[in-house]
Design a protein around this motif. Structure first.
Motif, mmCIF file in Angstrom:
data_model
loop_
_atom_site.group_PDB
_atom_site.id
_atom_site.type_symbol
_atom_site.label_atom_id
_atom_site.label_comp_id
_atom_site.label_asym_id
_atom_site.label_seq_id
_atom_site.Cartn_x
_atom_site.Cartn_y
_atom_site.Cartn_z
ATOM 1 N N UNK B 222 0.830 -1.209 0.000
ATOM 2 C CA UNK B 222 0.000 0.000 0.000
ATOM 3 C C UNK B 222 0.861 1.254 0.000
ATOM 4 N N UNK B 225 2.107 1.972 -3.322
ATOM 5 C CA UNK B 225 1.035 2.504 -4.162
ATOM 6 C C UNK B 225 0.818 3.979 -3.882
ATOM 7 N N UNK B 226 0.807 4.332 -2.603
ATOM 8 C CA UNK B 226 0.627 5.733 -2.227
ATOM 9 C C UNK B 226 1.741 6.598 -2.783
ATOM 10 N N UNK B 242 0.771 -0.501 -7.802
ATOM 11 C CA UNK B 242 0.501 0.829 -7.257
ATOM 12 C C UNK B 242 0.491 1.877 -8.350
#
Lengths: 336, 291, 531
Positions: B222, B225-226, B242
């Motif tokens: 995550x 991805x951010x 991501x």
């Protein structure tokens, strides 16, 4: 009072660490602030002049000393991206972020704690698995993706939600600032129309953010409830014939909340990170999006100011949690 | 977190118990199955993928899912299914490498802090406190922005951000065992402190740490991805979930939902699977659940 | 010294307070209010100040007046207007005259008033232009581009007569008075509030002291800017809009949703894909103006690295998948700059005589770099929506030639630093020159002065001679000869390979009219109508 002072003193090394680490980190950023700031057509001399004006031509230790001296006067420097003093920018934007984050935290707690307790009481049941899948699903999607999806469905397709224009729609005016929280300020002057407008703007970002906080809270609630339910005093209470409902609510809940409280600090820090992305999607004028823009532009002062503000907030929140802990758990109060 | 007093000799029993948990809990079983599917993609992705994940074909750009392209095509007409499958390797690498790194660093530092106490404890504690006081995602952003957006740096940033979690957990577990019977016994037989740390304490707390691992692996993905969404992801045109979600997100409003949805689904399933795996592992490790 | 100035700013008001500007008559209705959404707003209210970002041009345009402005030229599709670099009209100047020796111009000022109520005088004009040439940074550079270099050039003859003495005969001097830098301040108000700074830099950054058609009612940097009409404006036709709300909405998807749902009146800065969809969809109006004097191009370093041989640069030019880039990266929102016949005209930009011809490219590479090339290409992360697919397609197209390219997406602040290093072998960049002359473009991009925009560090004495010749050409014939000369030289020397001329797109509701494009690309609220 002494506890508070002691706790605050204990946080000082971490704050010093944060100041030092942020300073080093921002100076390592490869961007050349002066040439970015000087604009594309700048000559080498004008870049050098700006560099001198920003103090960037001095050796690093001296820059650090200047930074710390200014800091002790409450001067966080100037933002080059907004052209304003960082302190003013933060003061203007912090309430927006705080309102969003706290609302999301409250919503997440309101949903996740009962879910966690339910899952613990009915351990291994269908409800337990469903709860697990639900909260895990919430944390498995990148927040910006969830955010955009919600905007697409609820604003663009269905039109249920107001335009994602920030804290208020363009034609509404902000309530006079008391706390900086639009929900509170509008109620203080009894302006229900503004209250509703502000609330409507908050629904989607708050949902996006709280979806992300469900999992850790629900998980810890479930685990600590399980531990409590297996403990001797609950067994005793049950044996003495109290109804299961009374056992869970009066004995179980109160004791199970202690570990939940301790994780809240962690979850809050987590949310502040996620905030950065949510603010970008919803045009929320908070400190997170401010810091991101500054970081991309190698604009040191706002990044430093933002991190410092967040660190202080974090320390204060943990302090509040500790105090709350004392209220819930008499033993902690006595030990202090 | 309750203490596990299992000595290494109980390994066989643990294995039996593990089998019981995996077969007894459908959700955990499913998580393990998904995990192996992802590992399969990571290992053989380029062989399984129906198309070259990098080959563009602008004539068929932004086509919705069809028989030829089950996940549709992206802005440059690349096959999204192939890109999703091939990306598994990179994403798994980022997740596993960052977790391995923080496991080694945070775990060792935490164990040392808990076991030795004193200034070791204070130093590790201060470092962890400092990192915790940062908003974690912003810290990761700062590190990647400062060091440059490469896979290695994303791994390092994720590891640093997770350091306090591991250090604190390892410290707490080691502190509990500092005066435990088997440690005292080892000390009486004349083992050095360092030796006790490495041969007695460390193996003992590994299972508990393992639970944390699968949870952070999800977070690592995550996080990457951010970073991509902010523009600090891996280099184009490398397929990575991501980045694909971040780029595809701009097509959601215009109705080309598949560009973001399928990589998003892969990403979600991976994180989902890691999290469930963590719960499963916890059940395996937790003595209260042991039959 | 500078510490004090920083502190002084810290004490100044953070935001412009709601001013007296509020409605004198009835409050503006929604029909007279425009809601504009943009990626980011102004970071200052003073376009002459150092570090002012692109949107500050809009403040200059709407809240201040200049001596001259460009005359609106209607667009072919009737959806708005653009400009012609040589066609000027008076703004603060009622009329003006160039002396018979061609070495000065005299301006007669209109009877105009500042927002403060004081009359605009020639002394204010002098103070403002003096400021522009001495403040440093972009303002001073831009003034110099029109040979406006020293304060001595500006003379306040009497209250309403102002003269500029030319440093040299330069065709860009008068047009350069119409851009967003030489605007006129209320010099008394500025000096009174300057707090010891002769140019009142900190105060003007946070306050408007102009005579323009709009005043700033409130400014929250990074959130929104609200403009209200100055009902006493006499330097042009009174705008029909009375209030403008400009909101900063960072996510382009959100900006698109807002315009498509009808919640915003006008939206700036969407990805080309969205402009194409909106234009095709027909629900909203998309006005696309070819940006004069602007190009998306791929620069190949001519001074160092693998592409110092012009023939290798030609090989790359033959390999670029122009058509594919136009479709997949720009979604057709550009004007092709390939497939020309090789006969240069004086138009700029114009198509280069290249096309996608992989065999020609292969043959050249096989001859010049048989072992293949491994290199890297940089582009600005801030422009990634367009530049990244472009870069990916270029990388893919060069692979069969044995040229392996590593793509590097550089965050905004670092990109300029990278360009300044002058070592990047390949870079994708977009350049637009405000003053629409080919020699201006070539001077910044391909001249030996080696400005930051000369990304390929191309240095060639013959090129310089032609460019300098055209800049100060005594007559039309020699100008035409030099311009054709340097453009033809660029065809074969290829310091940069042009890919397309960008369109400047703006999406607006169908009831919005009067859209006007200027070199600074910011919206001009004075012409916009809502009906």
């Amino acid at each position: 009072m002494r506890t508070v002072a002691l706790r605050l003193a204990g946080a000082i090394p971490a704050l010093i660490g944060v100041i030092l680490a942020t300073f080093v980190l921002t100076r390592v950023l490869p961007g050349d602030t002066a040439s970015y700031f000087a604009g594309p057509t700048a000559s080498a001399e004008s870049i050098a002049q700006i560099r001198a004006e920003l103090g960037l031509d001095r050796p690093l230790p001296e820059q650090f000393l200047r930074y710390v001296t200014a800091l002790s006067h409450g001067d966080l420097g100037m933002s080059l991206t907004t052209g304003q003093p960082v302190l003013d920018d933060l003061a203007a934007r912090l309430p927006a972020s705080a309102e969003l984050t706290l609302s999301a935290l409250l919503l997440a707690m309101a949903v996740a704690i009962p879910l966690g307790i339910l899952a613990a009481v009915k351990q291994g049941s269908l409800a337990d698995h469903a709860c697990r899948i639900l909260v895990t699903g919430g944390v498995s999607l990148p927040v910006f993706f969830t955010g955009l999806l919600l905007v697409y469905v609820f604003y663009f397709l269905l039109g249920w939600s107001p335009a994602p224009l920030g804290r208020l729609d363009a034609f509404a005016s902000a309530p006079p600032t008391v706390t900086g929280f639009f929900l509170v300020d509008s109620l203080l002057i009894g302006d229900t129309e503004t209250f509703r407008a502000a609330l409507a703007q908050m629904v989607l970002p708050v949902c996006t953010l709280s979806l992300f906080a469900l999992a850790p809270i629900a998980r810890i609630s479930r685990a600590s409830m399980l531990a409590v339910l297996g403990s001797d005093f609950v067994r005793t209470a049950r044996a003495s014939g109290l109804s299961p409902r009374a056992v869970i609510l009066t004995y179980g809940f109160r004791n199970a909340m202690l570990p939940v409280l301790t994780t809240l600090g962690m979850v809050f820090s987590f949310l502040l990170g996620a905030n950065v992305l949510v603010e970008k999607v919803f045009a929320w004028p908070g400190v997170g999006s401010y810091a991101v823009e500054a970081l991309i532009a190698s604009d040191f002062a706002p990044v430093q100011g933002f991190v410092l503000a967040m660190a202080i907030l974090y320390v204060l929140l943990n302090l509040a949690i500790d105090l709350l802990y004392g209220l819930v758990d008499p033993r902690a109060r006595m030990a202090a | 977190m309750s203490a596990t007093q299992a000595s290494p000799s109980a390994f066989a029993a643990s294995l039996r118990h593990a089998r019981h948990v995996v077969t007894g809990n459908a959700v955990t079983g499913l998580a393990f199955a998904m995990f192996f599917l992802f590992l399969l993609c990571a290992a053989f992705g380029p062989l399984i993928a129906p198309y070259d994940p990098l080959a563009s074909n602008t004539a068929i750009a932004l086509q919705p899912p069809s028989w030829a392209h089950p996940f549709g095509t992206d802005q440059l007409g690349r096959d999204i299914l192939s890109r999703v499958v091939v990306a598994a390797r990179l994403d798994m690498t980022v997740a596993i490498a960052s977790v391995a790194l923080v496991f080694a660093l945070g775990g060792l530092a935490g164990v040392a802090a808990g076991f030795f106490g004193g200034w070791t404890d204070r130093v590790v504690g201060r470092i962890a406190d400092t990192i915790m006081a940062f908003p974690l995602f912003v810290l990761a952003m700062g590190i990647v922005a400062a060091l440059g957006n490469t896979v290695t740096n994303i791994v390092i940033a994720t590891a640093i951000v997770n350091f306090p979690l591991y250090a604190r957990l390892a410290r707490a577990e080691a502190a509990i065992r500092r005066e435990a019977g088997f440690v005292l016994a080892a000390r009486l037989t004349g083992n050095s402190e360092l030796r006790i740390l490495l041969t007695q304490i460390l193996p003992n707390i590994l299972p508990i740490m393992a639970v944390q691992v699968s949870l952070t692996m999800g977070y690592a993905i995550l996080n990457a991805a951010g970073l991509s969404f902010i523009g600090l992801g891996v280099r184009p045109p490398t397929p990575e979930w991501g980045i694909m979600v971040a780029e595809g997100a701009s097509f959601i409003v215009s109705g080309e939902w598949w560009v973001a949805l399928f990589p998003g689904l892969a990403l979600m399933l991976a994180v989902f699977c890691f999290n469930l795996l963590g719960d499963g592992l916890r059940d395996i490790v937790d003595p209260q659940r042991r039959s | 010294m500078h510490r004090r100035s920083l502190l002084a700013t810290a004490l100044a008001a953070p935001f412009v307070k709601p001013s007296i500007a509020a409605a004198q008559t009835a409050a503006p209705s929604r029909r007279e209010t425009l809601l504009l959404v943009q990626e980011y707003g102004p970071n200052s209210l003073d376009m002459q100040g150092i570090g002012s970002a692109q949107p500050v041009n809009g403040v200059s345009l709407n809240c201040y007046d200049r001596l001259l402005r460009f005359k609106p030229v209607p667009l072919a599709d009737g959806n708005g207007g653009t400009f012609q670099i040589n066609e000027l009209e008076g703004e603060l100047a009622e009329n003006w005259q160039v002396a018979s020796d061609g070495m000065s111009a005299t301006f007669r000022l209109r009877e105009a008033r500042f927002h403060s109520g004081r009359a605009v005088t020639a002394r204010d004009v002098k103070w403002s232009l003096d400021r522009a040439v001495s403040i440093g940074g972009f303002a001073t550079t831009q003034m110099a581009a029109g040979s406006l270099e020293k304060a001595e050039q500006f003379v306040a003859v009497d209250d309403r007569t102002f003269r500029i003495d030319f440093a040299r005969r330069d065709k860009m001097t008068l047009p350069n008075l119409a851009v967003t830098i030489p605007f006129v301040f209320d010099s008394e108000l500025a000096q009174k509030n300057g707090g010891g700074d002769p140019w009142a830099k900190d105060w003007l950054k946070n306050n408007v002291a102009g005579s323009g058609a709009f005043k700033v009612e409130s400014w929250k940097p990074g959130v929104e800017t609200i403009y209200v009409r100055n009902d006493d404006w006499t330097s042009g036709r009174l705008p029909s809009l009375r209030r403008i709300i400009a909101r900063d909405i960072p996510s382009p998807s959100t900006r698109r949703a807002l315009i498509e749902r009808g919640d915003a009146d006008i939206s700036y800065g969407l990805p080309p894909k969205d402009f194409k969809d909106l234009a095709d969809g027909g629900k909203v109006k998309v006005v696309g103006v070819p940006v004069p004097n602007a190009l998306w191009s791929l620069a190949l370093n001519a001074a160092t690295g693998p592409f110092t041989d012009a023939r290798l640069r030609q090989a790359v030019a033959w390999a670029i998948p122009y058509e594919k880039i136009m479709q997949a990266s720009l979604f057709g929102r550009g004007i092709a700059m390939w497939g020309g016949d090789g006969k240069a005209t004086t138009a700029w930009p114009q198509p280069y005589p290249y096309d996608t011809n992989i065999d020609k490219a292969k043959a050249l590479v096989a001859q010049l770099a048989p072992g293949g090339i491994t290199t890297s290409l940089i582009f600005d992360a801030g422009a990634a929506t367009i530049a990244e697919p472009m870069a990916v397609l270029i990388k893919e197209a060069l692979a069969p030639l044995g040229i392996t390219v590593e793509l590097q997406k550089i965050p905004g602040a670092n990109f300029r630093g990278e360009l300044n290093k002058k070592t990047a072998p390949m870079a994708i960049n977009r350049f637009g020159g405000w003053l629409d002359y080919p020699d201006y473009y070539f001077f910044w991009n391909y001249h030996s002065n080696n400005s930051i925009f000369n990304i390929s560090s191309y240095q060639n004495k013959e090129m310089d001679k032609l460019v300098d010749g055209a800049r100060f050409a005594p007559d039309a014939t020699s100008y035409e000869r030099d311009v054709k000369g340097f453009i033809e030289m660029a065809f074969s020397e290829l310091p940069a390979l042009p890919i397309c001329q960008p369109l400047h797109d703006v999406a607006m509701q169908k009831n919005i009219g009067g859209y006007q494009f200027w070199p600074c690309r910011e919206p001009d609220f004075r012409y916009l109508t809502k009906g």
